[in-house]
Design a protein around this motif. Structure first.
Motif, PDB file in Angstrom:
ATOM      1  N   LEU A  19       0.835  -1.200   0.000  1.00  5.55           N
ATOM      2  CA  LEU A  19       0.000   0.000   0.000  1.00  5.55           C
ATOM      3  C   LEU A  19       0.871   1.251   0.000  1.00  5.55           C
ATOM      4  O   LEU A  19       0.579   2.218  -0.723  1.00  5.55           O
ATOM      5  N   GLY A  20       1.949   1.246   0.790  1.00  3.00           N
ATOM      6  CA  GLY A  20       2.868   2.381   0.793  1.00  3.00           C
ATOM      7  C   GLY A  20       3.486   2.598  -0.576  1.00  3.00           C
ATOM      8  O   GLY A  20       3.616   3.740  -1.045  1.00  3.00           O
ATOM      9  N   PHE A  21       3.870   1.495  -1.222  1.00  6.62           N
ATOM     10  CA  PHE A  21       4.415   1.582  -2.579  1.00  6.62           C
ATOM     11  C   PHE A  21       3.376   2.172  -3.527  1.00  6.62           C
ATOM     12  O   PHE A  21       3.682   3.050  -4.345  1.00  6.62           O
ATOM     13  N   ALA A  22       2.128   1.700  -3.418  1.00  6.92           N
ATOM     14  CA  ALA A  22       1.063   2.171  -4.304  1.00  6.92           C
ATOM     15  C   ALA A  22       0.791   3.656  -4.096  1.00  6.92           C
ATOM     16  O   ALA A  22       0.594   4.407  -5.064  1.00  6.92           O
ATOM     17  N   LEU A  23       0.791   4.110  -2.863  1.00  3.97           N
ATOM     18  CA  LEU A  23       0.537   5.520  -2.588  1.00  3.97           C
ATOM     19  C   LEU A  23       1.657   6.408  -3.136  1.00  3.97           C
ATOM     20  O   LEU A  23       1.405   7.473  -3.701  1.00  3.97           O
ATOM     21  N   GLY A  24       2.906   5.958  -2.968  1.00  2.00           N
ATOM     22  CA  GLY A  24       4.034   6.733  -3.475  1.00  2.00           C
ATOM     23  C   GLY A  24       4.008   6.873  -4.981  1.00  2.00           C
ATOM     24  O   GLY A  24       4.162   7.975  -5.526  1.00  2.00           O
ATOM     25  N   THR A  25       3.804   5.757  -5.671  1.00  2.00           N
ATOM     26  CA  THR A  25       3.776   5.810  -7.133  1.00  2.00           C
ATOM     27  C   THR A  25       2.519   6.524  -7.640  1.00  2.00           C
ATOM     28  O   THR A  25       2.543   7.104  -8.726  1.00  2.00           O
ATOM     29  N   SER A  26       1.439   6.510  -6.857  1.00  2.00           N
ATOM     30  CA  SER A  26       0.223   7.203  -7.268  1.00  2.00           C
ATOM     31  C   SER A  26       0.414   8.716  -7.221  1.00  2.00           C
ATOM     32  O   SER A  26       0.035   9.420  -8.161  1.00  2.00           O
ATOM     33  N   PHE A  27       1.000   9.216  -6.140  1.00  2.00           N
ATOM     34  CA  PHE A  27       1.264  10.654  -6.076  1.00  2.00           C
ATOM     35  C   PHE A  27       2.211  11.061  -7.202  1.00  2.00           C
ATOM     36  O   PHE A  27       2.014  12.090  -7.848  1.00  2.00           O
ATOM     37  N   ALA A  28       3.239  10.239  -7.434  1.00  2.00           N
ATOM     38  CA  ALA A  28       4.188  10.522  -8.509  1.00  2.00           C
ATOM     39  C   ALA A  28       3.499  10.497  -9.874  1.00  2.00           C
ATOM     40  O   ALA A  28       3.769  11.335 -10.737  1.00  2.00           O
ATOM     41  N   SER A  29       2.586   9.557 -10.075  1.00  2.00           N
ATOM     42  CA  SER A  29       1.871   9.449 -11.350  1.00  2.00           C
ATOM     43  C   SER A  29       1.009  10.666 -11.609  1.00  2.00           C
ATOM     44  O   SER A  29       0.812  11.069 -12.759  1.00  2.00           O
ATOM     45  N   GLY A  30       0.455  11.253 -10.549  1.00  2.00           N
ATOM     46  CA  GLY A  30      -0.337  12.464 -10.721  1.00  2.00           C
ATOM     47  C   GLY A  30       0.496  13.632 -11.206  1.00  2.00           C
ATOM     48  O   GLY A  30      -0.016  14.543 -11.858  1.00  2.00           O
ATOM     49  N   LEU A  31       1.773  13.615 -10.907  1.00  2.00           N
ATOM     50  CA  LEU A  31       2.680  14.656 -11.376  1.00  2.00           C
ATOM     51  C   LEU A  31       3.186  14.361 -12.776  1.00  2.00           C
ATOM     52  O   LEU A  31       3.199  15.233 -13.649  1.00  2.00           O
ATOM     53  N   ASN A  32       3.633  13.140 -12.994  1.00  2.00           N
ATOM     54  CA  ASN A  32       4.148  12.738 -14.306  1.00  2.00           C
ATOM     55  C   ASN A  32       4.079  11.216 -14.396  1.00  2.00           C
ATOM     56  O   ASN A  32       4.959  10.518 -13.887  1.00  2.00           O
ATOM     57  N   LEU A  33       3.035  10.727 -15.024  1.00  2.91           N
ATOM     58  CA  LEU A  33       2.808   9.281 -15.122  1.00  2.91           C
ATOM     59  C   LEU A  33       3.940   8.585 -15.854  1.00  2.91           C
ATOM     60  O   LEU A  33       4.446   7.542 -15.408  1.00  2.91           O
ATOM     61  N   TYR A  34       4.363   9.145 -16.968  1.00  3.83           N
ATOM     62  CA  TYR A  34       5.347   8.460 -17.812  1.00  3.83           C
ATOM     63  C   TYR A  34       6.734   8.455 -17.165  1.00  3.83           C
ATOM     64  O   TYR A  34       7.473   7.478 -17.308  1.00  3.83           O
ATOM     65  N   ALA A  35       7.078   9.531 -16.452  1.00  5.33           N
ATOM     66  CA  ALA A  35       8.356   9.538 -15.727  1.00  5.33           C
ATOM     67  C   ALA A  35       8.341   8.489 -14.629  1.00  5.33           C
ATOM     68  O   ALA A  35       9.343   7.811 -14.385  1.00  5.33           O
ATOM     69  N   PHE A  93      -7.897  12.522 -17.345  1.00  2.00           N
ATOM     70  CA  PHE A  93      -8.577  11.250 -17.609  1.00  2.00           C
ATOM     71  C   PHE A  93      -7.597  10.086 -17.798  1.00  2.00           C
ATOM     72  O   PHE A  93      -8.021   8.978 -18.117  1.00  2.00           O
ATOM     73  N   ILE A  94      -6.295  10.353 -17.614  1.00  2.00           N
ATOM     74  CA  ILE A  94      -5.284   9.313 -17.819  1.00  2.00           C
ATOM     75  C   ILE A  94      -4.512   9.017 -16.534  1.00  2.00           C
ATOM     76  O   ILE A  94      -4.365   7.850 -16.147  1.00  2.00           O
ATOM     77  N   ARG A  95      -4.023  10.050 -15.854  1.00  2.00           N
ATOM     78  CA  ARG A  95      -3.154   9.823 -14.688  1.00  2.00           C
ATOM     79  C   ARG A  95      -3.856   9.109 -13.527  1.00  2.00           C
ATOM     80  O   ARG A  95      -3.328   8.096 -13.035  1.00  2.00           O
ATOM     81  N   PRO A  96      -5.012   9.582 -13.056  1.00  2.00           N
ATOM     82  CA  PRO A  96      -5.661   8.875 -11.937  1.00  2.00           C
ATOM     83  C   PRO A  96      -6.061   7.431 -12.254  1.00  2.00           C
ATOM     84  O   PRO A  96      -5.782   6.534 -11.443  1.00  2.00           O
ATOM     85  N   PRO A  97      -6.674   7.151 -13.436  1.00  2.00           N
ATOM     86  CA  PRO A  97      -6.976   5.746 -13.735  1.00  2.00           C
ATOM     87  C   PRO A  97      -5.725   4.878 -13.839  1.00  2.00           C
ATOM     88  O   PRO A  97      -5.734   3.714 -13.410  1.00  2.00           O
ATOM     89  N   ALA A  98      -4.652   5.422 -14.411  1.00  2.00           N
ATOM     90  CA  ALA A  98      -3.419   4.648 -14.523  1.00  2.00           C
ATOM     91  C   ALA A  98      -2.834   4.355 -13.152  1.00  2.00           C
ATOM     92  O   ALA A  98      -2.337   3.247 -12.894  1.00  2.00           O
ATOM     93  N   ALA A  99      -2.890   5.327 -12.247  1.00  2.00           N
ATOM     94  CA  ALA A  99      -2.406   5.105 -10.883  1.00  2.00           C
ATOM     95  C   ALA A  99      -3.233   4.034 -10.183  1.00  2.00           C
ATOM     96  O   ALA A  99      -2.700   3.180  -9.472  1.00  2.00           O
ATOM     97  N   ALA A 100      -4.552   4.065 -10.395  1.00  2.00           N
ATOM     98  CA  ALA A 100      -5.424   3.040  -9.808  1.00  2.00           C
ATOM     99  C   ALA A 100      -5.076   1.660 -10.350  1.00  2.00           C
ATOM    100  O   ALA A 100      -5.048   0.670  -9.605  1.00  2.00           O
ATOM    101  N   LEU A 101      -4.777   1.587 -11.651  1.00  2.00           N
ATOM    102  CA  LEU A 101      -4.415   0.311 -12.268  1.00  2.00           C
ATOM    103  C   LEU A 101      -3.088  -0.208 -11.717  1.00  2.00           C
ATOM    104  O   LEU A 101      -2.947  -1.408 -11.436  1.00  2.00           O
ATOM    105  N   LEU A 102      -2.115   0.681 -11.552  1.00  2.00           N
ATOM    106  CA  LEU A 102      -0.831   0.274 -10.985  1.00  2.00           C
ATOM    107  C   LEU A 102      -1.013  -0.268  -9.569  1.00  2.00           C
ATOM    108  O   LEU A 102      -0.408  -1.272  -9.191  1.00  2.00           O
ATOM    109  N   SER A 103      -1.850   0.414  -8.792  1.00  2.00           N
ATOM    110  CA  SER A 103      -2.103  -0.030  -7.420  1.00  2.00           C
ATOM    111  C   SER A 103      -2.771  -1.393  -7.393  1.00  2.00           C
ATOM    112  O   SER A 103      -2.371  -2.288  -6.646  1.00  2.00           O
ATOM    113  N   TYR A 104      -3.780  -1.564  -8.225  1.00  2.00           N
ATOM    114  CA  TYR A 104      -4.484  -2.852  -8.281  1.00  2.00           C
ATOM    115  C   TYR A 104      -3.530  -3.967  -8.691  1.00  2.00           C
ATOM    116  O   TYR A 104      -3.534  -5.061  -8.115  1.00  2.00           O
ATOM    117  N   SER A 105      -2.674  -3.671  -9.682  1.00  2.00           N
ATOM    118  CA  SER A 105      -1.725  -4.678 -10.162  1.00  2.00           C
ATOM    119  C   SER A 105      -0.692  -5.026  -9.098  1.00  2.00           C
ATOM    120  O   SER A 105      -0.256  -6.170  -8.998  1.00  2.00           O
TER     121      SER A 105
END
Length: 214
Positions: A19-35, A93-105
């Motif tokens: 969960l900690g990993f998912a939260l960290g990458t989610s905040f980062a994805s909101g800033l720059n998903l591809y980075a 419409f891309i960053r939040p869904p992608a972050a959710a997908l990364l977390s689920y995965s």
């Protein structure tokens, strides 16, 4: 022996660490998903970190190639006034869904009940939406300022923070979770302040007298 234990811990994250990993990458994805995706994949590929097993596919050359290509496009678009705001609007419409997908995965190999996976995905998407909102609001305010360097400065800071959080989330997931809580509070404050600034600017514009006719 210590290295062996560290590697074992990263390969077998507890649900709380995941969960900690998912939260960290989610905040980062909101800033720059591809980075975030590119950094995580490169860190995994070069053995700098060990991602949760379901996300080790990010190190695949095809995934890395796509992520790096999109990152280069965003790297340019993110530094052009008003283009960056249009790019942010699209990525709402891309960053939040992608972050959710990364977390689920990330929870796919944890044996976690389905409802908890979905809850974690919703939480991750919300965190990404918050950081994305703070970024988009800040960029809109920067575009209204006369300082041309602000876009470059903000963009580089955002990219650097995204890459750093991608590393930290894999290396120190529990610490990252605490950091993300603070960052979310700061992001909400930034959004609130900038929304107030925007409302005040619009009010002044409405009160401005129209030019006299001929």
């Amino acid at each position: 022996f210590t290295l062996f234990l560290d590697g074992y811990r990263l390969l077998d994250m507890s649900p709380l660490e995941t969960l900690g990993f998912a939260l960290g990458t989610s905040f980062a994805s909101g800033l720059n998903l591809y980075a975030t995706v590119a950094a995580a994949g490169l860190f995994q590929r070069f053995g700098i970190v060990t991602l949760p097993e379901p996300l080790q596919v990010l190190a695949n050359p095809v995934v890395l190639g796509v992520a790096l290509t999109l990152f280069l496009i965003e790297f340019i678009a993110d530094k052009i006034p008003y283009v960056d705001s249009a790019w942010d609007a699209l990525h709402t419409f891309i960053r939040p869904p992608a972050a959710a997908l990364l977390s689920y995965s990330a929870f796919a190999g944890e044996g976690v009940p389905e409802e908890w996976k979905l809850a974690a995905a919703l939480l991750a998407g919300s965190v990404a939406l918050t950081s994305h909102g703070a970024k988009a609001s800040t960029r809109a305010a920067a575009n209204a300022s006369p300082e041309p360097v602000s876009n470059w400065t903000l963009s580089l800071l955002e990219d650097g923070l995204a890459v750093f959080l991608a590393w930290m989330a894999a290396e120190h997931p529990l610490l990252t979770a605490a950091v993300v809580v603070v960052l979310v509070v700061v992001a909400v404050f930034v959004i609130w302040k900038l929304c107030g600034y925007l409302k005040a600017a619009l009010s002044k514009l409405k009160r401005r007298p129209s030019p006299a006719g001929p």
